[in-house]
Design a protein around this motif. Sequence first.
Motif, PDB file in Angstrom:
ATOM      1  N   GLY A 124      34.138 -65.087  28.649  1.00  9.76           N
ATOM      2  CA  GLY A 124      33.656 -63.846  28.053  1.00  9.76           C
ATOM      3  C   GLY A 124      34.131 -62.628  28.830  1.00  9.76           C
ATOM      4  O   GLY A 124      34.530 -61.618  28.239  1.00  9.76           O
ATOM      5  N   GLU A 125      34.086 -62.703  30.157  1.00 10.10           N
ATOM      6  CA  GLU A 125      34.592 -61.611  30.999  1.00 10.10           C
ATOM      7  C   GLU A 125      36.065 -61.364  30.718  1.00 10.10           C
ATOM      8  O   GLU A 125      36.497 -60.223  30.575  1.00 10.10           O
ATOM      9  CB  GLU A 125      34.402 -61.943  32.487  1.00 10.10           C
ATOM     10  N   GLU A 126      36.825 -62.433  30.657  1.00 15.77           N
ATOM     11  CA  GLU A 126      38.263 -62.317  30.392  1.00 15.77           C
ATOM     12  C   GLU A 126      38.514 -61.724  29.004  1.00 15.77           C
ATOM     13  O   GLU A 126      39.366 -60.843  28.835  1.00 15.77           O
ATOM     14  CB  GLU A 126      38.925 -63.690  30.509  1.00 15.77           C
ATOM     15  N   ALA A 127      37.749 -62.174  28.020  1.00 22.06           N
ATOM     16  CA  ALA A 127      37.903 -61.662  26.657  1.00 22.06           C
ATOM     17  C   ALA A 127      37.577 -60.174  26.607  1.00 22.06           C
ATOM     18  O   ALA A 127      38.296 -59.392  25.970  1.00 22.06           O
ATOM     19  CB  ALA A 127      37.003 -62.438  25.695  1.00 22.06           C
ATOM     20  N   LEU A 165      33.679 -63.505  18.759  1.00 22.58           N
ATOM     21  CA  LEU A 165      32.779 -64.652  18.591  1.00 22.58           C
ATOM     22  C   LEU A 165      32.327 -65.197  19.946  1.00 22.58           C
ATOM     23  O   LEU A 165      31.164 -65.582  20.117  1.00 22.58           O
ATOM     24  CB  LEU A 165      33.454 -65.744  17.763  1.00 22.58           C
ATOM     25  N   LEU A 166      33.226 -65.210  20.916  1.00 22.08           N
ATOM     26  CA  LEU A 166      32.889 -65.676  22.260  1.00 22.08           C
ATOM     27  C   LEU A 166      31.847 -64.750  22.893  1.00 22.08           C
ATOM     28  O   LEU A 166      30.844 -65.211  23.450  1.00 22.08           O
ATOM     29  CB  LEU A 166      34.153 -65.736  23.124  1.00 22.08           C
ATOM     30  N   LEU A 167      32.062 -63.443  22.786  1.00 15.52           N
ATOM     31  CA  LEU A 167      31.109 -62.490  23.365  1.00 15.52           C
ATOM     32  C   LEU A 167      29.757 -62.560  22.655  1.00 15.52           C
ATOM     33  O   LEU A 167      28.708 -62.504  23.313  1.00 15.52           O
ATOM     34  CB  LEU A 167      31.689 -61.072  23.303  1.00 15.52           C
ATOM     35  N   HIS A 168      29.771 -62.693  21.347  1.00 13.40           N
ATOM     36  CA  HIS A 168      28.525 -62.862  20.591  1.00 13.40           C
ATOM     37  C   HIS A 168      27.823 -64.140  21.041  1.00 13.40           C
ATOM     38  O   HIS A 168      26.595 -64.164  21.213  1.00 13.40           O
ATOM     39  CB  HIS A 168      28.820 -62.899  19.090  1.00 13.40           C
ATOM     40  N   GLY A 169      28.591 -65.181  21.263  1.00 11.03           N
ATOM     41  CA  GLY A 169      28.013 -66.441  21.744  1.00 11.03           C
ATOM     42  C   GLY A 169      27.358 -66.280  23.102  1.00 11.03           C
ATOM     43  O   GLY A 169      26.259 -66.782  23.341  1.00 11.03           O
ATOM     44  N   ASP A 170      28.032 -65.574  24.008  1.00 12.21           N
ATOM     45  CA  ASP A 170      27.488 -65.359  25.352  1.00 12.21           C
ATOM     46  C   ASP A 170      26.218 -64.512  25.323  1.00 12.21           C
ATOM     47  O   ASP A 170      25.246 -64.814  26.016  1.00 12.21           O
ATOM     48  CB  ASP A 170      28.513 -64.638  26.240  1.00 12.21           C
ATOM     49  N   CYS A 171      26.232 -63.441  24.554  1.00 14.23           N
ATOM     50  CA  CYS A 171      25.141 -62.464  24.608  1.00 14.23           C
ATOM     51  C   CYS A 171      23.980 -62.757  23.656  1.00 14.23           C
ATOM     52  O   CYS A 171      22.838 -62.442  23.970  1.00 14.23           O
ATOM     53  CB  CYS A 171      25.676 -61.067  24.301  1.00 14.23           C
TER      54      CYS A 171
END
Length: 182
Positions: A124-127, A165-171
């Motif tokens: 997520g950080e990388e994205a 989608l990855l950031l939404h998944g993380d947060c």
Amino acid sequence: MTELPSIDDVSRASAALGLGATPAELHGGLCGWLAAGGAPGNDWPARVLADDALQPVAEGSALAQLLEVTIKQLEDRDFGFELLLSDSTQTEAQVDALFTWARAFLGGFGLGSGHKRPALSEEGEEALNDLAKLAQASSEDFDSDGEDDDEALAEIEEFIRIAVLLLHGDCVMAARHRQRLN
């Protein structure tokens, strides 16, 4: 309903509310807001555009549909999430809409997270960092040489889609999962 309203419908609804934002800006900001855990509501344009004077969206309007469908797409287990960009056939306009979407996403993400850095996975950080680099770009930075333009544009769009989608998944999704476990 899992299909976004048309760009024309969003553009007309935006103009009717006096928003002064393109469909790409509105959708990017909305996605950033939601991906960071911002609460949905009919006042989302005021939150996403950081202007408390903006009127709420009317129930059943294109902007209400944009919110509803975006939430469903972000939570779709089949990765049916789409970006609302531009209906122009000109590569430069498509590229500008894509980079505008990314800038608006970052703004919405910052507002949705309450200006505090959310806990993100390494991916997520990388994205998020890669999205920030894309948000600094413009069509002038896009090497336009003909046939490969559409393919390169599609690859960037796919990267952004997966990053969101990855950031939404993380947060959002991870937070819900943790709440269910407790």
